[in-house]
Design a protein around this motif. Structure first.
Motif, PDB file in Angstrom:
ATOM      1  N   ALA A 197      49.067  10.344  26.044  1.00  0.00           N
ATOM      2  CA  ALA A 197      49.953  11.499  25.904  1.00  0.00           C
ATOM      3  C   ALA A 197      51.323  11.114  25.359  1.00  0.00           C
ATOM      4  O   ALA A 197      52.001  11.916  24.742  1.00  0.00           O
ATOM      5  N   GLY A 198      51.735   9.872  25.608  1.00  0.00           N
ATOM      6  CA  GLY A 198      53.045   9.413  25.149  1.00  0.00           C
ATOM      7  C   GLY A 198      54.000   9.052  26.266  1.00  0.00           C
ATOM      8  O   GLY A 198      55.089   8.549  26.016  1.00  0.00           O
ATOM      9  N   PHE A 199      53.609   9.306  27.505  1.00  0.00           N
ATOM     10  CA  PHE A 199      54.470   8.972  28.635  1.00  0.00           C
ATOM     11  C   PHE A 199      54.459   7.473  28.904  1.00  0.00           C
ATOM     12  O   PHE A 199      53.487   6.783  28.606  1.00  0.00           O
ATOM     13  N   GLY A 200      55.538   6.975  29.508  1.00  0.00           N
ATOM     14  CA  GLY A 200      55.616   5.569  29.888  1.00  0.00           C
ATOM     15  C   GLY A 200      56.226   5.436  31.268  1.00  0.00           C
ATOM     16  O   GLY A 200      56.684   6.411  31.871  1.00  0.00           O
ATOM     17  N   TYR A 201      56.213   4.217  31.777  1.00  0.00           N
ATOM     18  CA  TYR A 201      56.910   3.866  33.016  1.00  0.00           C
ATOM     19  C   TYR A 201      58.109   3.003  32.645  1.00  0.00           C
ATOM     20  O   TYR A 201      58.033   2.187  31.705  1.00  0.00           O
ATOM     21  N   ASP A 202      59.172   3.130  33.396  1.00  0.00           N
ATOM     22  CA  ASP A 202      60.370   2.351  33.115  1.00  0.00           C
ATOM     23  C   ASP A 202      60.139   0.853  33.260  1.00  0.00           C
ATOM     24  O   ASP A 202      60.812   0.061  32.598  1.00  0.00           O
ATOM     25  N   ILE A 203      59.186   0.439  34.087  1.00  0.00           N
ATOM     26  CA  ILE A 203      58.966  -1.005  34.273  1.00  0.00           C
ATOM     27  C   ILE A 203      58.367  -1.664  33.034  1.00  0.00           C
ATOM     28  O   ILE A 203      58.464  -2.874  32.883  1.00  0.00           O
ATOM     29  N   TRP A 204      57.754  -0.874  32.139  1.00  0.00           N
ATOM     30  CA  TRP A 204      57.178  -1.429  30.911  1.00  0.00           C
ATOM     31  C   TRP A 204      57.865  -0.917  29.658  1.00  0.00           C
ATOM     32  O   TRP A 204      57.505  -1.318  28.558  1.00  0.00           O
ATOM     33  N   SER A 205      58.811  -0.037  29.806  1.00  0.00           N
ATOM     34  CA  SER A 205      59.501   0.515  28.647  1.00  0.00           C
ATOM     35  C   SER A 205      61.006   0.539  28.890  1.00  0.00           C
ATOM     36  O   SER A 205      61.503   1.392  29.631  1.00  0.00           O
ATOM     37  N   PRO A 206      61.749  -0.352  28.236  1.00  0.00           N
ATOM     38  CA  PRO A 206      63.209  -0.321  28.377  1.00  0.00           C
ATOM     39  C   PRO A 206      63.805   1.019  27.937  1.00  0.00           C
ATOM     40  O   PRO A 206      64.812   1.464  28.490  1.00  0.00           O
ATOM     41  N   GLU A 207      63.151   1.669  26.965  1.00  0.00           N
ATOM     42  CA  GLU A 207      63.653   2.966  26.494  1.00  0.00           C
ATOM     43  C   GLU A 207      63.581   4.012  27.605  1.00  0.00           C
ATOM     44  O   GLU A 207      64.500   4.816  27.781  1.00  0.00           O
ATOM     45  N   VAL A 208      62.467   4.027  28.346  1.00  0.00           N
ATOM     46  CA  VAL A 208      62.341   4.972  29.458  1.00  0.00           C
ATOM     47  C   VAL A 208      63.392   4.654  30.520  1.00  0.00           C
ATOM     48  O   VAL A 208      64.044   5.552  31.059  1.00  0.00           O
ATOM     49  N   PHE A 231      49.685   4.073  26.128  1.00  0.00           N
ATOM     50  CA  PHE A 231      50.777   3.459  26.885  1.00  0.00           C
ATOM     51  C   PHE A 231      50.643   3.926  28.324  1.00  0.00           C
ATOM     52  O   PHE A 231      50.494   5.116  28.588  1.00  0.00           O
ATOM     53  N   TYR A 232      50.705   2.984  29.253  1.00  0.00           N
ATOM     54  CA  TYR A 232      50.553   3.304  30.665  1.00  0.00           C
ATOM     55  C   TYR A 232      51.817   3.962  31.188  1.00  0.00           C
ATOM     56  O   TYR A 232      52.918   3.435  31.025  1.00  0.00           O
ATOM     57  N   GLY A 233      51.662   5.135  31.816  1.00  0.00           N
ATOM     58  CA  GLY A 233      52.829   5.841  32.314  1.00  0.00           C
ATOM     59  C   GLY A 233      52.459   6.948  33.278  1.00  0.00           C
ATOM     60  O   GLY A 233      51.411   6.905  33.925  1.00  0.00           O
ATOM     61  N   PHE A 282      56.032  16.060  44.950  1.00  0.00           N
ATOM     62  CA  PHE A 282      54.711  16.057  44.331  1.00  0.00           C
ATOM     63  C   PHE A 282      53.924  14.853  44.838  1.00  0.00           C
ATOM     64  O   PHE A 282      54.502  13.823  45.170  1.00  0.00           O
ATOM     65  N   GLU A 283      52.626  15.033  44.938  1.00  0.00           N
ATOM     66  CA  GLU A 283      51.736  13.936  45.345  1.00  0.00           C
ATOM     67  C   GLU A 283      51.281  13.242  44.076  1.00  0.00           C
ATOM     68  O   GLU A 283      50.770  13.870  43.150  1.00  0.00           O
ATOM     69  N   MET A 284      51.480  11.963  44.032  1.00  0.00           N
ATOM     70  CA  MET A 284      51.318  11.188  42.813  1.00  0.00           C
ATOM     71  C   MET A 284      49.860  11.025  42.400  1.00  0.00           C
ATOM     72  O   MET A 284      49.133  10.226  42.975  1.00  0.00           O
ATOM     73  N   GLY A 285      49.455  11.766  41.378  1.00  0.00           N
ATOM     74  CA  GLY A 285      48.110  11.630  40.853  1.00  0.00           C
ATOM     75  C   GLY A 285      47.847  10.245  40.298  1.00  0.00           C
ATOM     76  O   GLY A 285      46.719   9.782  40.253  1.00  0.00           O
ATOM     77  N   GLY A 286      48.917   9.565  39.866  1.00  0.00           N
ATOM     78  CA  GLY A 286      48.781   8.221  39.314  1.00  0.00           C
ATOM     79  C   GLY A 286      48.644   7.138  40.360  1.00  0.00           C
ATOM     80  O   GLY A 286      48.425   5.980  40.027  1.00  0.00           O
ATOM     81  N   ARG A 287      48.756   7.492  41.608  1.00  0.00           N
ATOM     82  CA  ARG A 287      48.562   6.535  42.708  1.00  0.00           C
ATOM     83  C   ARG A 287      47.442   7.090  43.563  1.00  0.00           C
ATOM     84  O   ARG A 287      47.481   8.224  43.975  1.00  0.00           O
ATOM     85  N   ARG A 288      46.449   6.263  43.821  1.00  0.00           N
ATOM     86  CA  ARG A 288      45.350   6.783  44.643  1.00  0.00           C
ATOM     87  C   ARG A 288      45.837   7.002  46.062  1.00  0.00           C
ATOM     88  O   ARG A 288      46.787   6.364  46.512  1.00  0.00           O
ATOM     89  N   PRO A 289      45.169   7.901  46.766  1.00  0.00           N
ATOM     90  CA  PRO A 289      45.548   8.111  48.163  1.00  0.00           C
ATOM     91  C   PRO A 289      45.387   6.831  48.969  1.00  0.00           C
ATOM     92  O   PRO A 289      44.574   5.966  48.634  1.00  0.00           O
ATOM     93  N   LEU A 290      46.164   6.714  50.026  1.00  0.00           N
ATOM     94  CA  LEU A 290      46.088   5.574  50.921  1.00  0.00           C
ATOM     95  C   LEU A 290      44.751   5.561  51.637  1.00  0.00           C
ATOM     96  O   LEU A 290      44.284   6.590  52.106  1.00  0.00           O
ATOM     97  N   GLN A 291      44.109   4.407  51.707  1.00  0.00           N
ATOM     98  CA  GLN A 291      42.817   4.288  52.379  1.00  0.00           C
ATOM     99  C   GLN A 291      42.973   3.475  53.643  1.00  0.00           C
ATOM    100  O   GLN A 291      43.692   2.494  53.680  1.00  0.00           O
TER     101      GLN A 291
END
Length: 199
Positions: free
Chosen positions: A32-43, A76-78, A151-160
């Motif tokens: 989609a074009g989204f990123g995470y700040d830990i892998w993108s200095p621009e973000v 890009f992972y985000g 919001f509940e983070m869809g990008g993080r699986r629920p705690l098991q």
């Protein structure tokens, strides 16, 4: 959602209109074009300039970062799957955790899996550990996602928790080989012990 197009001389971000709309396929495939700040200095620079909190804050404002490129043009992972979780909520009328419980986790009998840590779960909660200066493992008691998130983070699986949590064992590794692939994975499910071997 605009595409980041650099920063002006004052450090303020510039964005442009995306060439196409974002699809669910883009979100689920991280195109989609989204990123995470830990892998993108621009973000990271955008978040600092616009006072956007990190995604683990679970604040809706954390999902306001711009795209790094036009949807569908590259990978890009985000925060893509976090947005997919928002789509599930919009379509179902339920919070993501409730939808997952009603339609996935509950039918599978996974009652100790979820975004919110219950009192029962907390008694069995394994902490993340870090090595101290002396090399000994020390629990990180402060690391925990917000329990009343926006919001509940869809990008993080629920705690098991409990018996359905797969575990990797290193009991058969030689000294110095812990963490190396040994060709064997084991999982525990209650009293049943399952082993899988390569090839």
């Amino acid at each position: 959602m605009g595409v980041l197009d650099g920063f002006d001389s004052a450090g303020k971000p510039k964005t442009r209109k995306a060439k196409r709309d974002i699809t669910l396929r883009h979100l689920l495939t991280h195109t989609a074009g989204f990123g995470y700040d830990i892998w993108s200095p621009e973000v990271g620079k955008y978040m600092e300039a616009m006072e956007v909190p990190g995604v683990i804050s679970c604040q809706n404002k954390a999902l306001t970062t711009p795209l790094l490129f036009d949807p569908g043009e590259r990978w890009f992972y985000g925060i893509n799957v976090d947005w997919a979780g928002k789509m599930v909520e919009a379509a179902s009328g339920k919070k993501l955790g409730q939808y997952m419980h009603d339609n996935i986790l509950g039918p599978l009998g996974m009652d100790s899996t979820g975004f919110k840590i219950t009192d029962s779960m907390r008694k069995r909660l394994a902490k993340i550990h870090h090595r101290g200066p002396d090399g000994a493992l020390q629990p990180d008691t402060a690391l925990e996602l917000p329990q009343e998130p926006e919001f509940e983070m869809g990008g993080r699986r629920p705690l098991q928790h409990g018996r359905r949590l797969p575990e990797v064992r290193a009991h058969d590794a030689e000294p110095g080989q812990v963490g190396q692939r040994r060709g064997r994975a084991e999982a525990c499910d209650g009293g049943r012990h399952v082993q899988e071997r390569d090839g």
